[in-house]
Design a protein around this motif. Structure first.
Motif, PDB file in Angstrom:
ATOM      1  N   VAL A  21      32.167 -47.842  19.258  1.00 43.84           N
ATOM      2  CA  VAL A  21      32.382 -47.258  20.578  1.00 43.84           C
ATOM      3  C   VAL A  21      33.152 -48.291  21.388  1.00 43.84           C
ATOM      4  O   VAL A  21      32.719 -49.433  21.521  1.00 43.84           O
ATOM      5  N   VAL A  22      34.303 -47.890  21.911  1.00 44.06           N
ATOM      6  CA  VAL A  22      35.152 -48.802  22.669  1.00 44.06           C
ATOM      7  C   VAL A  22      35.184 -48.344  24.120  1.00 44.06           C
ATOM      8  O   VAL A  22      35.398 -47.167  24.401  1.00 44.06           O
ATOM      9  N   ILE A  23      34.966 -49.276  25.034  1.00 45.66           N
ATOM     10  CA  ILE A  23      35.052 -48.973  26.456  1.00 45.66           C
ATOM     11  C   ILE A  23      35.934 -50.023  27.121  1.00 45.66           C
ATOM     12  O   ILE A  23      35.799 -51.216  26.863  1.00 45.66           O
ATOM     13  N   GLY A  24      36.853 -49.560  27.928  1.00 46.25           N
ATOM     14  CA  GLY A  24      37.696 -50.451  28.707  1.00 46.25           C
ATOM     15  C   GLY A  24      37.117 -50.601  30.100  1.00 46.25           C
ATOM     16  O   GLY A  24      36.751 -49.613  30.736  1.00 46.25           O
ATOM     17  N   VAL A  25      36.989 -51.828  30.561  1.00 49.89           N
ATOM     18  CA  VAL A  25      36.444 -52.074  31.897  1.00 49.89           C
ATOM     19  C   VAL A  25      37.480 -52.776  32.762  1.00 49.89           C
ATOM     20  O   VAL A  25      38.281 -53.572  32.277  1.00 49.89           O
ATOM     21  N   HIS A  26      37.434 -52.446  34.025  1.00 47.28           N
ATOM     22  CA  HIS A  26      38.321 -53.066  35.000  1.00 47.28           C
ATOM     23  C   HIS A  26      37.549 -54.021  35.900  1.00 47.28           C
ATOM     24  O   HIS A  26      38.083 -54.999  36.386  1.00 47.28           O
ATOM     25  N   ASP A  27      36.298 -53.702  36.121  1.00 47.34           N
ATOM     26  CA  ASP A  27      35.430 -54.494  36.986  1.00 47.34           C
ATOM     27  C   ASP A  27      34.008 -54.162  36.577  1.00 47.34           C
ATOM     28  O   ASP A  27      33.786 -53.566  35.533  1.00 47.34           O
ATOM     29  N   LYS A  28      33.055 -54.483  37.390  1.00 44.88           N
ATOM     30  CA  LYS A  28      31.669 -54.143  37.064  1.00 44.88           C
ATOM     31  C   LYS A  28      31.537 -52.618  37.096  1.00 44.88           C
ATOM     32  O   LYS A  28      31.764 -51.988  38.122  1.00 44.88           O
ATOM     33  N   GLN A  29      31.172 -52.064  35.960  1.00 46.98           N
ATOM     34  CA  GLN A  29      31.049 -50.613  35.825  1.00 46.98           C
ATOM     35  C   GLN A  29      29.766 -50.292  35.066  1.00 46.98           C
ATOM     36  O   GLN A  29      29.804 -49.878  33.915  1.00 46.98           O
ATOM     37  N   PRO A  30      28.621 -50.483  35.713  1.00 40.73           N
ATOM     38  CA  PRO A  30      27.351 -50.346  34.993  1.00 40.73           C
ATOM     39  C   PRO A  30      27.099 -48.947  34.456  1.00 40.73           C
ATOM     40  O   PRO A  30      26.503 -48.804  33.384  1.00 40.73           O
ATOM     41  N   ALA A  76      26.602 -45.920  21.495  1.00 40.03           N
ATOM     42  CA  ALA A  76      26.535 -46.852  20.364  1.00 40.03           C
ATOM     43  C   ALA A  76      25.145 -46.840  19.728  1.00 40.03           C
ATOM     44  O   ALA A  76      25.019 -46.859  18.493  1.00 40.03           O
ATOM     45  N   LEU A  77      24.115 -46.786  20.544  1.00 40.64           N
ATOM     46  CA  LEU A  77      22.752 -46.728  20.011  1.00 40.64           C
ATOM     47  C   LEU A  77      22.493 -45.407  19.292  1.00 40.64           C
ATOM     48  O   LEU A  77      21.913 -45.374  18.210  1.00 40.64           O
ATOM     49  N   ARG A  78      22.945 -44.313  19.904  1.00 39.89           N
ATOM     50  CA  ARG A  78      22.728 -42.991  19.321  1.00 39.89           C
ATOM     51  C   ARG A  78      23.392 -42.878  17.950  1.00 39.89           C
ATOM     52  O   ARG A  78      22.831 -42.298  17.014  1.00 39.89           O
ATOM     53  N   SER A  79      24.584 -43.443  17.831  1.00 36.81           N
ATOM     54  CA  SER A  79      25.343 -43.303  16.590  1.00 36.81           C
ATOM     55  C   SER A  79      25.129 -44.481  15.633  1.00 36.81           C
ATOM     56  O   SER A  79      25.780 -44.542  14.589  1.00 36.81           O
ATOM     57  N   HIS A  80      24.236 -45.407  16.021  1.00 39.43           N
ATOM     58  CA  HIS A  80      23.996 -46.614  15.214  1.00 39.43           C
ATOM     59  C   HIS A  80      25.309 -47.374  14.988  1.00 39.43           C
ATOM     60  O   HIS A  80      25.552 -47.911  13.915  1.00 39.43           O
ATOM     61  N   GLY A  81      26.113 -47.391  16.026  1.00 36.89           N
ATOM     62  CA  GLY A  81      27.427 -48.016  15.914  1.00 36.89           C
ATOM     63  C   GLY A  81      27.524 -49.325  16.669  1.00 36.89           C
ATOM     64  O   GLY A  81      26.549 -49.838  17.218  1.00 36.89           O
ATOM     65  N   ARG A  82      28.720 -49.839  16.674  1.00 40.36           N
ATOM     66  CA  ARG A  82      29.021 -51.074  17.395  1.00 40.36           C
ATOM     67  C   ARG A  82      29.547 -50.719  18.777  1.00 40.36           C
ATOM     68  O   ARG A  82      30.060 -49.623  18.994  1.00 40.36           O
ATOM     69  N   LEU A  83      29.458 -51.667  19.673  1.00 41.75           N
ATOM     70  CA  LEU A  83      30.026 -51.513  21.012  1.00 41.75           C
ATOM     71  C   LEU A  83      31.072 -52.595  21.206  1.00 41.75           C
ATOM     72  O   LEU A  83      30.801 -53.776  21.002  1.00 41.75           O
ATOM     73  N   ARG A  84      32.265 -52.185  21.564  1.00 45.13           N
ATOM     74  CA  ARG A  84      33.333 -53.144  21.858  1.00 45.13           C
ATOM     75  C   ARG A  84      33.793 -52.896  23.290  1.00 45.13           C
ATOM     76  O   ARG A  84      34.194 -51.789  23.643  1.00 45.13           O
ATOM     77  N   VAL A  85      33.702 -53.933  24.106  1.00 42.46           N
ATOM     78  CA  VAL A  85      34.140 -53.855  25.504  1.00 42.46           C
ATOM     79  C   VAL A  85      35.465 -54.596  25.605  1.00 42.46           C
ATOM     80  O   VAL A  85      35.578 -55.743  25.163  1.00 42.46           O
TER      81      VAL A  85
END
Length: 90
Positions: free
Chosen positions: A7-16, A26-35
């Protein structure tokens, strides 16, 4: 071939909220998280032509790393990922 979902997410600033959605997926799919974070570095002009002012580029890189560090810290505070987050700068 690695079939682990990323799972890839692009962040610009704090985006909780956006980070929370990405963590949940990422948890649901048992995957990785890349920010990731990207920024446009402005070009500068001089008598030699148009180019990148590397002191400005370095400042942008430092600011971008702060944003990524903040995102990592936010994700690490989540109870589901405590102790499972690794940070890698590239």
């Amino acid at each position: 071939m690695d079939s682990t979902k990323t799972v890839v997410i692009g962040v610009h600033d704090k985006q909780p909220i956006a980070l929370g959605v990405a963590v949940d997926e990422a948890l649901r799919s048992h995957g990785r998280l890349r920010v990731v974070h990207a920024a446009d570095v402005p070009l500068s002009s001089s008598e030699r032509g148009i180019g990148i002012d590397f002191s400005v580029r370095t400042a942008y890189e430092v600011a971008g790393q702060v944003i990524l560090d903040d995102a990592r810290d936010h994700v690490q505070r989540g109870p589901d990922l405590a102790g499972r987050v690794r940070a890698r700068a590239r």
